[in-house]
Every structure is written in C-alpha cells, then in structure tokens.
Scaffold this active site. Structure first.
Site, PDB file in Angstrom:
ATOM      1  N   GLN A  31     -81.509  -2.005 -47.593  1.00 20.86           N
ATOM      2  CA  GLN A  31     -81.556  -2.046 -49.267  1.00 20.86           C
ATOM      3  C   GLN A  31     -80.606  -0.826 -49.889  1.00 20.86           C
ATOM      4  O   GLN A  31     -80.402   0.298 -49.249  1.00 20.86           O
ATOM      5  CB  GLN A  31     -82.707  -2.068 -50.147  1.00 20.86           C
ATOM      6  CG  GLN A  31     -83.696  -0.679 -49.395  1.00 20.86           C
ATOM      7  CD  GLN A  31     -85.157  -1.120 -49.365  1.00 20.86           C
ATOM      8  OE1 GLN A  31     -85.634  -1.933 -50.019  1.00 20.86           O
ATOM      9  NE2 GLN A  31     -85.865  -0.167 -48.680  1.00 20.86           N
ATOM     10  N   ASP A  86     -92.355   6.294 -50.520  1.00 13.97           N
ATOM     11  CA  ASP A  86     -92.253   7.408 -51.514  1.00 13.97           C
ATOM     12  C   ASP A  86     -93.307   8.636 -51.289  1.00 13.97           C
ATOM     13  O   ASP A  86     -93.246   9.829 -51.608  1.00 13.97           O
ATOM     14  CB  ASP A  86     -92.385   7.041 -53.035  1.00 13.97           C
ATOM     15  CG  ASP A  86     -93.597   6.231 -53.159  1.00 13.97           C
ATOM     16  OD1 ASP A  86     -94.820   6.824 -53.202  1.00 13.97           O
ATOM     17  OD2 ASP A  86     -93.536   4.935 -53.726  1.00 13.97           O
ATOM     18  N   ASP A 137     -90.929  -1.988 -38.602  1.00 11.47           N
ATOM     19  CA  ASP A 137     -91.383  -3.310 -39.342  1.00 11.47           C
ATOM     20  C   ASP A 137     -92.888  -3.415 -39.186  1.00 11.47           C
ATOM     21  O   ASP A 137     -93.559  -3.253 -38.188  1.00 11.47           O
ATOM     22  CB  ASP A 137     -90.813  -4.576 -38.780  1.00 11.47           C
ATOM     23  CG  ASP A 137     -91.102  -5.697 -39.562  1.00 11.47           C
ATOM     24  OD1 ASP A 137     -91.803  -5.744 -40.602  1.00 11.47           O
ATOM     25  OD2 ASP A 137     -91.021  -6.917 -38.798  1.00 11.47           O
ATOM     26  N   ASP A 155     -98.606  -1.332 -49.204  1.00  9.46           N
ATOM     27  CA  ASP A 155     -97.816  -0.771 -50.537  1.00  9.46           C
ATOM     28  C   ASP A 155     -96.411  -0.981 -50.471  1.00  9.46           C
ATOM     29  O   ASP A 155     -95.489  -0.359 -50.018  1.00  9.46           O
ATOM     30  CB  ASP A 155     -98.000   0.782 -50.172  1.00  9.46           C
ATOM     31  CG  ASP A 155     -97.351   1.283 -51.544  1.00  9.46           C
ATOM     32  OD1 ASP A 155     -96.909   0.761 -52.333  1.00  9.46           O
ATOM     33  OD2 ASP A 155     -97.124   2.828 -51.265  1.00  9.46           O
ATOM     34  N   THR A 157     -92.886  -3.671 -51.157  1.00  9.12           N
ATOM     35  CA  THR A 157     -91.816  -4.082 -52.357  1.00  9.12           C
ATOM     36  C   THR A 157     -92.101  -5.440 -52.621  1.00  9.12           C
ATOM     37  O   THR A 157     -92.994  -5.850 -52.040  1.00  9.12           O
ATOM     38  CB  THR A 157     -90.347  -3.990 -51.869  1.00  9.12           C
ATOM     39  OG1 THR A 157     -90.321  -4.569 -50.667  1.00  9.12           O
ATOM     40  CG2 THR A 157     -89.951  -2.773 -51.868  1.00  9.12           C
ATOM     41  N   ASP A 158     -91.576  -6.365 -53.516  1.00 13.89           N
ATOM     42  CA  ASP A 158     -91.869  -7.307 -53.666  1.00 13.89           C
ATOM     43  C   ASP A 158     -91.708  -8.412 -52.521  1.00 13.89           C
ATOM     44  O   ASP A 158     -90.773  -7.890 -51.655  1.00 13.89           O
ATOM     45  CB  ASP A 158     -90.981  -7.879 -55.029  1.00 13.89           C
ATOM     46  CG  ASP A 158     -91.356  -7.216 -56.325  1.00 13.89           C
ATOM     47  OD1 ASP A 158     -92.619  -6.671 -56.455  1.00 13.89           O
ATOM     48  OD2 ASP A 158     -90.638  -7.018 -57.044  1.00 13.89           O
TER      49      ASP A 158
END
Length: 284
Positions: A31, A86, A137, A155, A157-158
């Site tokens: 990404q 993060d 993964d 936690d 991402t979309d």
C-alpha cells in the site's frame, strides 16, 4: 499558498485537513504510506489515502480496542494483535503488568518503520521484550494455533486490500480455535452511518455470531474516522462484556486512561435504536 489533504470517505463525503508539511510518502509492497503534519490533528498517517492514525485522536481508538476486553478479564496473559502497525494497541497492552506476552502480526513492515520514525509516542512499546513482532499475513499466522491466546485483537484496516482476509468466516473460525476457554476477540467494526461501512459491520457481526456464543457491539466517537462514529465487535467463548465487567478490579489498576473508564464501558454497549436494528435485521 495553503496546502490541504482531503480524504474521500464516501463518493459524496470528504474530510479535509490543513497541512503544515508532507513528511513522508512511499509505496510499500502492499500500500501507499504517507505522513502529513496537520494544524489541528498533529501528524497523521494514511494508507492508500485513508487516515489510519492521528496524534490528536488515536487515544480514543486504542483505549477502546484494548481496555474494554481487559476490564472484562483482567487476568489475560497472552495476547495476539493482528495488524496494529502503528503500535498504539501494543502500547496500551504493555500498561498491564499481568500480560506475559504479546504476538503482533503486521503484514506491512513499512507501517511499523514509519510509526517508529514519525510517531514515537504511539509506537513506544514495539521494542518491549514482552512483544514479539512478525511481519507476515495474519490469516496464515493464526491457522495452526489452538488454545493459545486469552485475547485476540484484530486491529486491521478496512476489508479491502491487505486487510480483506481478516473479515472472512474461515479466519474468525481459526481465531475461535486459537482462543482459550475464556478467550475474547475484539475487532474494529466500521461505521453504521454510511451505507458501505454499515454493510461491512453487519457482515462481520453475522459471521461472528455463527461461531461465538457471545457477540456484542460497542461504540466510540473518533473524529477522523468516517462519520466520526465507530463500532467495535466483542466476541467471547464465555465472558459477557457488561455482565462480566470487573469494574473494581480494573479501577484498582489506576491506569489513568484518557478516554476509557468503566462507566463509559457500560454505556458503549447501549447502542442507538437504528444501529441495533441494522445488526439484528441485517439491513442498512
């Protein structure tokens, strides 16, 4: 000349931030990762153009994804974080001395590297010896685990791009197997306000209900997430998030959280009527 960053939250809704400086921009294997320094929200990180974390409101998300399950079972010892690059989720977990070990599985190493470089107050516990970091993964990582974790925090991402597999029924089934008898799973569950997000929240909830005997939804107000109103999922083999809340035990820890408290915990599970209807009826 003014510089603004605009996130397209839906085809018809956008959120804009006035920017001081564009600090980082690079394409990882998975990404596009950017860091912007903004006037109102401090530094923020985006993944493929979508806000992942900001310095100003990250505490809300991380408080609610960690302290809700920890207050239900303060005896949690072993935790798995899937995603969380993060470092904020790991940071909050490390406040509990009772936690022996955390496995954190983040598919994109660049996210962690950028967090270390630009968000030191969020990523501060990534080097903690109680945290083992795996760059792989999460779907594959969980497959062979059985009766290992007291808590799994998704936690992610979309449900598009790298995070897509983390919303499948097979994945949730593998999570169930990986949990101990009193195991809890918590995931971020999108927003009920915009149709495209509400559909994903309904889908995730219905899949969890096919696997876990106890499944509930709770809420938080997160200004920089789409609509500012966000849902989380709570699934467990045996513990109810409100009936089994250990308020006195948790309060004795004196963690001094910025958003979460045990009164808020109870209220977070009291959903608006339209959200309850969406979840119960499966319709937006």
């Amino acid at each position: 000349m003014e510089l603004w960053y605009t996130e397209e939250q839906t085809q018809h809704v956008r959120l804009s931030f006035k920017v001081k400086e564009h600090l980082f921009s690079e394409q990882s294997e998975f990404q596009k990762v950017d860091v912007l320094d903004t006037y109102e929200f401090g530094k923020l990180m985006t993944l493929d153009g979508l806000v992942m974390v900001t310095e100003k409101d990250e505490f809300i998300y991380h408080d609610m994804i960690v302290h809700v399950p920890m207050a239900v079972n303060p005896n949690i010892k072993n935790v798995l974080i899937i995603g969380g690059g993060d470092g904020g989720t790991a940071r909050e977990l490390m406040r509990y001395q009772s936690i022996k070990h955390v496995d954190m599985v983040e598919i994109d190493k660049m996210v962690c590297d950028v967090a270390r470089d630009y968000f030191p107050t969020i990523s501060s516990e990534l080097e903690n010896p109680r945290v083992s970091l795996y760059y792989e993964d999460g779907v594959a990582f969980i497959k062979d685990k059985e009766n290992k974790y007291d808590l799994i925090i998704i936690d992610s991402t979309d449900p598009v791009g790298p995070g897509e597999g983390l919303f499948s029924q097979e994945f949730y089934t593998n999570c169930f197997k990986a949990l101990t008898e009193q195991g809890i799973l918590v995931n971020q569950n999108e927003s009920p306000v915009y149709e495209q997000f509400a559909r994903e929240a309904i889908r995730a909830n219905s899949k969890l209900k096919k696997i876990f005997p106890i499944v509930e939804v709770y809420q938080a107000q997160i200004p920089t997430y789409p609509s500012g109103y966000w849902l989380f999922g709570f699934a467990s083999k045996s513990l109810h998030p409100v009936k089994d809340l250990k308020s006195s035990v948790w309060n004795q820890l004196n963690l001094n959280t910025k958003y979460y408290n045990t009164q808020l915990h109870v209220g977070a599970f009291a959903l608006p009527s339209y959200v309850k209807e969406q979840i119960e009826n499966g319709n937006v």
